[in-house]
Design a protein around this motif. Structure first.
Motif, PDB file in Angstrom:
ATOM      1  N   GLY A 268       0.821  -1.206   0.000  1.00 37.47           N
ATOM      2  CA  GLY A 268       0.000   0.000   0.000  1.00 37.47           C
ATOM      3  C   GLY A 268       0.854   1.254   0.000  1.00 37.47           C
ATOM      4  N   VAL A 269       1.943   1.225   0.785  1.00 39.19           N
ATOM      5  CA  VAL A 269       2.850   2.376   0.849  1.00 39.19           C
ATOM      6  C   VAL A 269       3.447   2.637  -0.534  1.00 39.19           C
ATOM      7  N   ILE A 270       3.910   1.569  -1.180  1.00 35.38           N
ATOM      8  CA  ILE A 270       4.550   1.733  -2.486  1.00 35.38           C
ATOM      9  C   ILE A 270       3.529   2.231  -3.514  1.00 35.38           C
ATOM     10  N   ALA A 271       2.355   1.617  -3.519  1.00 35.48           N
ATOM     11  CA  ALA A 271       1.313   2.041  -4.469  1.00 35.48           C
ATOM     12  C   ALA A 271       0.960   3.500  -4.248  1.00 35.48           C
ATOM     13  N   GLY A 272       0.778   3.891  -2.986  1.00 33.77           N
ATOM     14  CA  GLY A 272       0.425   5.274  -2.665  1.00 33.77           C
ATOM     15  C   GLY A 272       1.513   6.231  -3.104  1.00 33.77           C
ATOM     16  N   CYS A 273       2.771   5.866  -2.853  1.00 33.06           N
ATOM     17  CA  CYS A 273       3.891   6.735  -3.226  1.00 33.06           C
ATOM     18  C   CYS A 273       3.940   6.931  -4.748  1.00 33.06           C
ATOM     19  N   PHE A 274       3.692   5.864  -5.486  1.00 34.45           N
ATOM     20  CA  PHE A 274       3.692   6.007  -6.937  1.00 34.45           C
ATOM     21  C   PHE A 274       2.555   6.892  -7.408  1.00 34.45           C
ATOM     22  N   LEU A 275       1.398   6.690  -6.810  1.00 31.85           N
ATOM     23  CA  LEU A 275       0.234   7.475  -7.220  1.00 31.85           C
ATOM     24  C   LEU A 275       0.427   8.952  -6.928  1.00 31.85           C
ATOM     25  N   VAL A 276       1.266   9.275  -5.955  1.00 27.78           N
ATOM     26  CA  VAL A 276       1.547  10.685  -5.655  1.00 27.78           C
ATOM     27  C   VAL A 276       2.739  11.180  -6.477  1.00 27.78           C
ATOM     28  N   PHE A 277       3.799  10.389  -6.500  1.00 30.53           N
ATOM     29  CA  PHE A 277       5.043  10.842  -7.127  1.00 30.53           C
ATOM     30  C   PHE A 277       4.867  11.104  -8.625  1.00 30.53           C
ATOM     31  N   ILE A 278       4.190  10.185  -9.317  1.00 30.20           N
ATOM     32  CA  ILE A 278       4.100  10.298 -10.768  1.00 30.20           C
ATOM     33  C   ILE A 278       3.369  11.567 -11.215  1.00 30.20           C
ATOM     34  N   PRO A 279       2.148  11.816 -10.716  1.00 25.04           N
ATOM     35  CA  PRO A 279       1.519  13.072 -11.157  1.00 25.04           C
ATOM     36  C   PRO A 279       2.218  14.313 -10.602  1.00 25.04           C
ATOM     37  N   ALA A 280       2.819  14.192  -9.406  1.00 19.73           N
ATOM     38  CA  ALA A 280       3.475  15.364  -8.827  1.00 19.73           C
ATOM     39  C   ALA A 280       4.695  15.778  -9.657  1.00 19.73           C
ATOM     40  N   LEU A 281       5.366  14.790 -10.247  1.00 18.65           N
ATOM     41  CA  LEU A 281       6.559  15.077 -11.030  1.00 18.65           C
ATOM     42  C   LEU A 281       6.243  15.995 -12.216  1.00 18.65           C
ATOM     43  N   VAL A 321      11.434  12.736 -22.382  1.00 20.75           N
ATOM     44  CA  VAL A 321      12.413  12.489 -21.322  1.00 20.75           C
ATOM     45  C   VAL A 321      11.718  12.355 -19.965  1.00 20.75           C
ATOM     46  N   LEU A 322      10.688  13.162 -19.749  1.00 24.96           N
ATOM     47  CA  LEU A 322       9.919  13.075 -18.500  1.00 24.96           C
ATOM     48  C   LEU A 322       9.345  11.674 -18.346  1.00 24.96           C
ATOM     49  N   LEU A 323       8.811  11.161 -19.445  1.00 25.38           N
ATOM     50  CA  LEU A 323       8.224   9.818 -19.411  1.00 25.38           C
ATOM     51  C   LEU A 323       9.289   8.775 -19.093  1.00 25.38           C
ATOM     52  N   LEU A 324      10.478   8.941 -19.699  1.00 24.83           N
ATOM     53  CA  LEU A 324      11.554   7.986 -19.437  1.00 24.83           C
ATOM     54  C   LEU A 324      11.971   8.017 -17.971  1.00 24.83           C
ATOM     55  N   ILE A 325      11.981   9.230 -17.394  1.00 24.62           N
ATOM     56  CA  ILE A 325      12.329   9.341 -15.970  1.00 24.62           C
ATOM     57  C   ILE A 325      11.325   8.560 -15.129  1.00 24.62           C
ATOM     58  N   LEU A 326      10.057   8.588 -15.547  1.00 22.15           N
ATOM     59  CA  LEU A 326       9.021   7.884 -14.790  1.00 22.15           C
ATOM     60  C   LEU A 326       9.102   6.374 -14.988  1.00 22.15           C
ATOM     61  N   VAL A 327       9.584   5.978 -16.177  1.00 22.08           N
ATOM     62  CA  VAL A 327       9.627   4.541 -16.464  1.00 22.08           C
ATOM     63  C   VAL A 327      10.598   3.827 -15.525  1.00 22.08           C
ATOM     64  N   ILE A 328      11.689   4.497 -15.169  1.00 20.87           N
ATOM     65  CA  ILE A 328      12.702   3.855 -14.317  1.00 20.87           C
ATOM     66  C   ILE A 328      12.104   3.352 -12.996  1.00 20.87           C
ATOM     67  N   PRO A 329      11.457   4.236 -12.196  1.00 15.31           N
ATOM     68  CA  PRO A 329      10.905   3.705 -10.940  1.00 15.31           C
ATOM     69  C   PRO A 329       9.794   2.680 -11.151  1.00 15.31           C
ATOM     70  N   GLN A 334       8.107  -2.942 -10.492  1.00 13.78           N
ATOM     71  CA  GLN A 334       7.598  -4.224 -10.988  1.00 13.78           C
ATOM     72  C   GLN A 334       8.581  -5.354 -10.725  1.00 13.78           C
ATOM     73  N   LYS A 335       9.864  -5.060 -10.881  1.00 13.78           N
ATOM     74  CA  LYS A 335      10.888  -6.063 -10.588  1.00 13.78           C
ATOM     75  C   LYS A 335      10.791  -6.492  -9.127  1.00 13.78           C
ATOM     76  N   LEU A 336      10.586  -5.505  -8.265  1.00 15.77           N
ATOM     77  CA  LEU A 336      10.485  -5.755  -6.830  1.00 15.77           C
ATOM     78  C   LEU A 336       9.305  -6.667  -6.526  1.00 15.77           C
ATOM     79  N   GLN A 337       8.206  -6.392  -7.197  1.00 16.85           N
ATOM     80  CA  GLN A 337       7.001  -7.195  -6.972  1.00 16.85           C
ATOM     81  C   GLN A 337       7.197  -8.625  -7.449  1.00 16.85           C
ATOM     82  N   GLU A 338       7.859  -8.774  -8.596  1.00 16.88           N
ATOM     83  CA  GLU A 338       8.111 -10.116  -9.111  1.00 16.88           C
ATOM     84  C   GLU A 338       8.968 -10.896  -8.127  1.00 16.88           C
TER      85      GLU A 338
END
Lengths: 343, 382
Positions: A268-281, A321-329, A334-338
């Motif tokens: 939940g923490v990770i999902a929440g952080c992504f949901l905030v970080f991505i649009p905030a960026l 480039v913005l999109l590429l920056i987002l793709v990294i995390p 996803q790797k972490l989840q796998e």
């Protein structure tokens, strides 16, 4: 069937007979028959039937088609524009493909836009600053959102729905208006300064408006629900006997929180952080309205390139480039989840 | 089943020794939730090394009692003493008591090993010692090869043993088990009952188990406390509970029983004579309760203590009920007969099928006689 309980076998046959005329669509069958009278619907149905795609396959492929149509295709267009050159024309960029001598297709890849992004430190600083602001506000949102979500799951059952509603309620008002409302609160003669001065806590009004602080406040406020909802969902699933088991085995409440509660709410923490970080960026509205001229964020830069300079190719490169920056995390996540699943 | 396990321990009965100090003492403990009294004024002594069962239907307060021992609930009234010291206000994480949860409550994000090591890590035990003790206890529950697995990769029986290992590894003074075998199927449950008994004997830790399964309680326990509505109805060894229940409730809860109403007609030196319209005969039973002539009493008759016969015995006036076979249940080792007595009430009897072929088997609508010895009937006053 209940009318003839004694004649089990016969009634079962009758039941099957009655069912056989029904078709598979059930209640929608009638609607389907009516719609078949319309030629476009009929064509669509026969096209689907003729193509050999099963209804199941069609259903599964729908989200992919959606992504293809509204995500991948626009991205490819943006990518294409980012490799073109600025031109005073309509549209304001050169074509990527050109027919030469009626036979050759000439591809003109212009890498200058990307080169500029690397060379001009304005863009670099904007990217870095955006990552910094988005990162810090994500952590702050987590710090505000976690106790909130935790408190909600600890509240009596009958209150929880109401509390969830309160979290979602701000969405009923326009985002823009809510951000504007913060100007009224944060400005020099705003509500916050008025309150603090009247309470005697400060005697000079604080300068919050048009600073990074205002941007942080705006982002935390706006994206808090995106943090709270996934946190709430993962905390609500928590089995309380795990906490009792930890206590029983000698773990103090604080340690139990970190070892069990927080650890199990990590998805939940990770999902929440992504949901905030991505649009905030890529956030544009909040830094534009609440931030100052010194608040450098990539969303604002993008806006300026696109609308003030009308440099579509450069701004497209900024977006790519913005999109590429987002793709990294996202890939890392996803790797972490796998890994988590495999373990 | 109660017999074999019990005989070994027969000589060991600290509860009958006034010199022996109880390990755990409950002094008029009550627990109320709002208006509801879950545990009502319970006094109980449990001795070191006992395998003590709290037995009762759901909602009788047995789990609340266990949770008070673990420290998850505080008594509304009364005291709980562990080795003489008051446990009031001692939080669960400071009690030298561990619990095995009904749902096992294994930490899903930790391996079997880390689950078991969790308790030791909280005590900041040295690394080497933790590893060694985890290994020992894994060996004890025969899960050594599963140490690296996560709980969701284990079967129900394996999870149950991990939960047991995790609770045992800290060598608690007392182990609390909340319906520990409830989630297992019948075969596995029976097997695990014996494993539990062996482990308990090996370690000598006091076990307190909550169960609603009377067979389980009979199998594993040194003593059983039968509970009802927050009160303890009887505390005794499995044999005593079965053969000498103190009430109709206990008699009915443990095993099958036929209860026949009657009136005391004569009080003898060692025997009572009872007239009973329900049985259609006079009843002679061992003197057990203070019941004056004329008092209403109940006679509890265990099905296996009734002898069924198609031939009328010599004396049909005392301890002999006549009736008609209503139903037969053939279980292989046993046959269960439902007999409708002349008074109209139904009585159950169980007969062991000792031979493979019976010359003249008892069948439906046969007129039969049920007889029993004066010692077989239990006279109950309440």
């Amino acid at each position: 069937m209940s009318q003839k309980p004694r004649e089990g076998k016969r009634s079962q046959v009758e039941y099957l007979d009655a069912r056989s005329g029904e078709g598979t669509a059930g209640a929608l069958e009638e609607l389907h028959k009516q719609l078949l009278l319309l030629p476009p619907y009929r064509w669509l149905c026969s096209a689907i039937a003729g193509s050999g795609i099963s209804p199941r396959g069609l259903l599964i492929s729908t989200p992919y088609i959606w992504l293809l149509l509204f995500f991948l295709a626009p991205f490819l267009i943006v990518l294409k524009i980012s490799f073109s050159e600025y031109a005073i024309s309509q549209p304001p960029y050169t074509a990527l493909f050109e027919l030469v001598d009626d036979i050759y297709v000439q591809i003109k890849l212009n890498l200058e836009n990307y080169q500029l992004l690397f060379e001009d430190d304005l863009y670099w600083r904007a990217y870095l600053n955006s990552v910094k602001i988005a990162g810090i506000s994500t952590i702050l949102t987590l710090m505000v959102g976690y106790p909130l979500a935790y408190g909600m799951t600890r509240a009596p059952q009958r209150w929880r729905l109401a509390l969830l509603m309160l979290v979602i309620l701000p969405f009923w008002t326009s985002f823009l208006i809510r951000v504007y409302a913060w100007i009224g609160i944060l400005k020099k003669e705003g509500l916050l300064n008025l309150l603090l001065i009247n309470l005697g806590i400060i005697d000079q009004p604080l300068t919050i408006m048009n600073t990074d602080t205002a941007v942080y406040i705006g982002i935390i406020y706006s994206y808090l629900p995106f943090m709270v909802l996934p946190l709430y969902a993962s905390l609500e699933k928590m089995d309380d006997t795990l906490l009792e088991a930890a206590a029983d085995l000698g773990s103090r409440p604080i340690k139990t929180f970190w070892q069990i509660t927080f650890r199990l709410s990590l998805p939940g923490v990770i999902a929440g952080c992504f949901l905030v970080f991505i649009p905030a960026l890529g956030e544009f509205v909040i830094p534009d309205l609440l931030g100052g001229s010194g608040t450098l964020m990539i969303g604002k830069t993008l806006w300026a390139e696109f609308f003030s300079n009308r440099d579509w190719p450069l701004s497209s490169a900024v977006a790519v480039v913005l999109l590429l920056i987002l793709v990294i995390p996202i890939v890392a996540f996803q790797k972490l989840q796998e890994k988590d699943k495999a373990a | 089943m109660a017999g074999s396990g019990h005989e070994v321990r027969k000589k060991w009965d600290p509860w009958n020794d006034p010199q022996e100090k109880p390990h755990v003492q409950l002094l008029s403990v009550s627990k109320r939730f709002g208006d509801f009294t879950a545990v009502d004024n319970i006094a109980l002594d449990i001795y070191k090394g006992e395998f003590f069962s709290l037995l009762g239907p759901s909602g009788c307060g047995k789990t609340t009692l266990l949770r008070m021992l673990a420290g998850f609930e505080q008594p509304s009234q009364g005291q709980i003493l562990l080795e003489g010291s008051d446990m009031a206000g001692v939080p669960p994480y400071r009690r030298p008591v561990n619990m095995m949860f009904q749902s096992y409550a294994l930490f899903p994000h930790m391996s079997v090993e880390s689950n078991i090591a969790f308790g030791l890590k909280q005590d900041k035990a040295p690394k080497g010692e933790i590893a060694q003790r985890v290994e020992e206890v894994l060996d004890l529950v025969q899960l050594s090869s599963f140490a690296k697995r996560k709980p969701h990769q284990l079967s129900g029986g394996q999870r149950q043993r991990v939960a047991l290992a995790r609770a045992l590894v800290k060598k608690p003074k007392m182990l609390l088990l909340d319906e520990p075998l409830g989630a297992l199927d019948k075969k596995l449950r029976e097997q695990t009952q014996f494993e539990l008994m062996n482990i308990q004997e090996q370690l000598g830790i006091t076990f307190v188990i909550v169960t609603h399964d009377q067979e389980e309680a009979m199998t594993v326990s040194t003593r059983i406390a039968v509970m009802d509505h927050g009160r303890i109805v009887q505390v005794a060894t499995p044999t005593e509970i079965y053969e000498y229940p103190n009430s109709r409730y206990v008699a009915g809860f443990i095993g099958d029983v036929n209860i026949i109403e009657g009136r005391v007609s004569e009080v003898g030196e060692s025997h009572l004579n009872i007239v009973s319209e329900q049985s259609g005969c006079g009843i002679r039973a061992r003197h057990a309760v203070d019941a004056p002539v004329g008092a209403t009493v109940w006679i509890a008759l265990r099905p296996e203590k009734l002898v069924i016969s198609v031939d009328a015995p010599a004396d049909t006036t005392t301890n002999c009920m006549a009736g008609e076979v209503w139903d037969i249940g053939y279980l292989g080792n046993l046959s269960i007969y439902h007999i409708k007595l002349d008074s109209g009430i139904m009585v159950t009897t169980a007969q062991t099928n000792r031979t493979r072929d019976v010359e003249r088997p008892i069948t439906w609508e046969d007129r039969v006689y049920l007889t029993w010895t004066p010692d077989a009937g239990i006279v109950l006053g309440q």
